[in-house]
Write an enzyme that holds these catalytic residues in place. Structure first.
Site, PDB file in Angstrom:
ATOM      1  N   HIS A 290      -8.853  84.985 -55.737  1.00 19.65           N
ATOM      2  CA  HIS A 290      -9.319  84.554 -54.421  1.00 19.65           C
ATOM      3  C   HIS A 290      -8.087  84.024 -53.671  1.00 19.65           C
ATOM      4  CE1 HIS A 290     -11.436  81.817 -51.597  1.00 19.65           C
ATOM      5  NE2 HIS A 290     -12.501  82.565 -51.813  1.00 19.65           N
TER       6      HIS A 290
ATOM      7  N   ASP B  99      -9.698  79.111 -62.615  1.00 17.23           N
ATOM      8  CA  ASP B  99     -10.552  79.010 -61.436  1.00 17.23           C
ATOM      9  C   ASP B  99     -11.971  79.357 -61.875  1.00 17.23           C
ATOM     10  OD1 ASP B  99     -12.106  79.533 -59.235  1.00 17.23           O
ATOM     11  OD2 ASP B  99     -10.641  80.794 -58.203  1.00 17.23           O
TER      12      ASP B  99
ATOM     13  N   GLN C 249     -16.768  80.845 -59.826  1.00 16.48           N
ATOM     14  CA  GLN C 249     -17.901  81.755 -60.018  1.00 16.48           C
ATOM     15  C   GLN C 249     -18.485  81.661 -61.428  1.00 16.48           C
ATOM     16  OE1 GLN C 249     -19.333  83.367 -57.701  1.00 16.48           O
ATOM     17  NE2 GLN C 249     -17.791  83.092 -56.100  1.00 16.48           N
TER      18      GLN C 249
ATOM     19  N   LYS D 137     -21.385  76.092 -55.262  1.00 12.53           N
ATOM     20  CA  LYS D 137     -21.686  77.340 -55.980  1.00 12.53           C
ATOM     21  C   LYS D 137     -22.452  77.055 -57.270  1.00 12.53           C
ATOM     22  CE  LYS D 137     -17.450  79.493 -54.237  1.00 12.53           C
ATOM     23  NZ  LYS D 137     -17.779  80.548 -53.275  1.00 12.53           N
TER      24      LYS D 137
ATOM     25  N   CYS E 117     -12.339  87.117 -49.159  1.00  9.69           N
ATOM     26  CA  CYS E 117     -11.140  86.300 -49.428  1.00  9.69           C
ATOM     27  C   CYS E 117     -10.336  86.859 -50.601  1.00  9.69           C
ATOM     28  CB  CYS E 117     -11.487  84.839 -49.690  1.00  9.69           C
ATOM     29  SG  CYS E 117     -12.242  84.020 -48.294  1.00  9.69           S
TER      30      CYS E 117
HETATM   31  C1  LIG Z   1     -13.252  82.843 -57.435  1.00 13.38           C
HETATM   32  C2  LIG Z   1     -13.222  81.858 -56.312  1.00 13.38           C
HETATM   33  N1  LIG Z   1     -12.205  80.986 -56.236  1.00 13.38           N
HETATM   34  C3  LIG Z   1     -12.156  80.067 -55.260  1.00 13.38           C
HETATM   35  C4  LIG Z   1     -13.112  79.981 -54.284  1.00 13.38           C
HETATM   36  C5  LIG Z   1     -12.986  78.944 -53.219  1.00 13.38           C
HETATM   37  O1  LIG Z   1     -14.018  78.025 -53.297  1.00 13.38           O
HETATM   38  P1  LIG Z   1     -14.238  76.937 -52.167  1.00 13.38           P
HETATM   39  O2  LIG Z   1     -14.247  77.683 -50.864  1.00 13.38           O
HETATM   40  O3  LIG Z   1     -15.555  76.338 -52.482  1.00 13.38           O
HETATM   41  O4  LIG Z   1     -13.110  75.974 -52.238  1.00 13.38           O
HETATM   42  C6  LIG Z   1     -14.168  80.884 -54.310  1.00 13.38           C
HETATM   43  C7  LIG Z   1     -15.188  80.868 -53.246  1.00 13.38           C
HETATM   44  O5  LIG Z   1     -15.540  81.872 -52.663  1.00 13.38           O
HETATM   45  C8  LIG Z   1     -14.224  81.835 -55.352  1.00 13.38           C
HETATM   46  O6  LIG Z   1     -15.232  82.712 -55.424  1.00 13.38           O
END
Ligand SMILES: Cc1ncc(COP(=O)(O)O)c(C=O)c1O
Lengths: 416, 153
Positions: free
Chosen positions: A132, A209, A212, A235, A373
């Site tokens: 991401h 990370d 998900q 999430k 993203c």
């Molecule tokens: C794999 C992953 N990493 C990071 C993020 C970023 O999360 P947040 O926008 O809640 O900080 C997301 C959110 O879409 C994600 O799916």
């Protein structure tokens, strides 16, 4: 087949669980909502809504600063939520849990607190091709500042990481590995345990990370043995604006603070400030107290569920959805890893994902369209965008059948 | 007609399938990129202007049916017009698609826009208005000699 299904459904009553989520009863454009955008954010059970409401109705006060009754209760509730996160992740100690705004802030905190202190010119940071943007940009900023280099583990056409390439990329120059557990745009479940073991063999710290991951499977810090783990409350059926960072105490202890301000200090004079102990050192300013309380309630909620059953049920949804979409001529699924979570990204011949999204929306079906993203993933597959349906345990097979029917409607409108 | 069918009218689908003036122009007098970072839609608009008249126009790029058909219709409606006329047309088009849902639009206002009037359905889809105006913003940027990427969000 029938037998299998009934056994699963007795273990796991979707219809009952759905009643916990008031929003699932609503209509959109005159149609019952079919919510398939869970990778973007999940819906909230009534327990979470009530916890936030109760907090503001009955407990609201600032924390760690008051001698009065409400402040004590607020502090207690906030720290209790931290304890819930600690148990949920099976971390060693409560001080290893730092509340953040979410995954993004967690990664930035580590890039700043650990990266700026321990990564220098010529060093390498290793990420993967399916990160991401929030696990790319903070490292790029760090590399630019320090003259370090970002290296990327490539993936194959199924959206699986190429582990033999990962081995080749590991070197004495590698100073950090930051890796996504489950890809939000492809659904790939990465072999993070293996990656952590290989990195640790060379004494390289690893950040996972887990944005998900936490809503789909049980994670265990002691078992995984990563050095850092980040996720977002929203999430995980909790509120927005709150998330958590787990860091091994030995790492957190030696890191630079992230932001300066109230709560993160032990004492301040104009000459010198000494910092507070963990975890408060990384929580400057009044935090998102109601968010933490809401996240705690979300953790209580999912802890009542059995992750093994969730995983099996979601896998069944994935197989069902995959069959439905695969049968549609001119549709191609992007992300076909063997190990895959409940994400179905797809493209259609001569129909842009954006148009698919608009037509599905009018049918009451919420999916996400775009690059999610993860622009480098789109570049890897040479597509501008995908349409993405992502599930949670409150989705049903019927949701996926409605998705399939709506995709046929898209084809009809486009005469494709 | 349902809103969705009004949005995806035959004329729009037809322009999407076979966009007009979908070409790069050699040695353009003006050009600019239009980019919508939200959905990745990306077009380059090329112009050949002489004596204040748009003698030729072309565009390249990729995006959804709304942005592509809008770009295609834009090229056919400004070709041969003066720069001022083209800018006037953009203003009229823009005010049409920005008209609040439910507000009455006089027939003659739609008619004077010619084929562009087919895009009126986007009014019902606020998230898609940017798609319909992307190429126009690029045209505007090109005419104002901002030969670089403009990005609308
Ligand atoms: C794999 C992953 N990493 C990071 C993020 C970023 O999360 P947040 O926008 O809640 O900080 C997301 C959110 O879409 C994600 O799916």
């Amino acid at each position: 087949m029938i037998n299998e299904l009934t056994t699963l459904e007795t273990k796991f009553s979707v219809e009952e669980l759905r009643r916990d989520f008031p929003i699932l009863l609503r209509f959109v454009h005159g149609k019952p909502l079919v919510y398939l955008d869970n990778a973007a954010t999940t819906q909230k059970p009534v327990e979470v809504l009530n916890a936030i409401s109760t907090y503001y109705r009955e407990h609201n006060a600032n924390i760690h600063r008051g001698v009065h009754y409400l402040s004590e209760i607020s502090t207690f509730e906030y720290e209790k939520a931290r304890g819930k996160v600690k148990n949920f992740l099976n971390a060693n100690e409560q001080k290893e849990i730092i509340f953040t705004r979410g995954t993004t802030e967690g990664i930035n905190l580590i890039a700043h607190g650990y990266g700026r202190k321990f990564i220098g010119a010529g060093d390498e940071i290793l990420i993967s091709a399916m990160e991401h943007h929030s696990n790319i940009v903070p490292w790029q900023m760090l590399c630019e500042e320090k003259g370090a280099k970002l290296r990327v583990i490539p993936m194959n056409d199924n959206g699986e990481l190429m582990l033999e390439e990962f081995e080749k990329l590991l070197s004495p120059k590698t100073k950090f590995v930051s890796i996504v557990y489950i890809s939000n745009s492809l659904g790939t479940i990465n072999p993070v345990k293996h990656i952590i073991e290989r990195a640790h063999a060379l004494n390289i710290p690893v950040l996972v990370d887990g944005a998900q991951t936490v809503s789909h499977r049980k994670v265990d810090m002691k078992e995984l043995d990563c050095d850092f783990f980040v996720f977002s409350g929203h999430k995980l059926f909790g509120p927005t604006g709150i998330g958590a960072l787990y860091g091994k105490a030995e790492f957190l202890e030696k890191m630079n603070p992230y932001q300066g301000g109230g709560d993160m200090i032990a004492s301040v004079t104009f000459e010198k400030t000494t910092y507070n102990a963990l975890p408060f050192r990384f929580e400057a300013g009044t935090p998102n107290i109601s968010g933490a309380v809401g996240l705690g309630a979300a953790i209580d909620y999912v802890s009542k569920l059995d992750f093994q059953s969730i995983q099996e049920y979601e896998h069944e949804l994935l197989e069902h959805g995959t069959q439905i979409l695969q049968a549609i001529p001119g549709l191609r699924i992007i992300g076909t890893a063997k190990e895959k979570a409940g994400v179905l990204s797809f493209v259609m011949d001569n129909i842009h994902p954006h148009d698919i999204g608009t037509i599905l929306d009018k049918e009451g079906i919420a999916i996400r369209t775009g690059h999610h993203c993860t622009q480098p993933v789109m570049q890897r597959f040479q597509i501008p965008a995908t349409a993405r349906a992502s599930f949670s345990f409150y989705n049903t097979k019927q949701d996926l059948e409605l998705l399939g029917q709506a995709v046929y409607k898209v084809k009809e409108i486009f005469k494709a | 007609m349902s809103e969705i069918n009004e949005l995806y009218q035959e004329l729009i689908l037809e322009h999407n399938r076979s966009p007009r003036n979908y070409k790069k122009i050699d040695k353009p007098s003006h050009f600019a990129d239009g980019y919508n970072p939200l959905c990745g839609d990306h077009y380059t608009v090329y112009l050949k202007v002489s004596n204040n008249v748009i003698e030729d126009i072309g565009f390249e790029g990729s995006g959804c049916a709304i942005s592509k058909s809008s770009a295609s219709m834009m090229t056919t409606s400004v070709k041969g017009r003066s720069v001022q006329e083209a800018q006037k047309l953009f203003e009229k088009f823009h005010s049409l698609i920005m008209t609040k849902i439910g507000d009455e639009i006089p027939e003659d206002k739609i008619e004077e826009l010619g084929s562009l009037g087919a895009l009126i359905g986007v009014r019902e889809f606020p998230a898609r208005i940017k798609c319909a105006s992307l190429a126009w913003h690029a045209l505007n940027a090109a005419l104002n000699n901002q030969n670089n990427a403009i990005s609308i969000e």
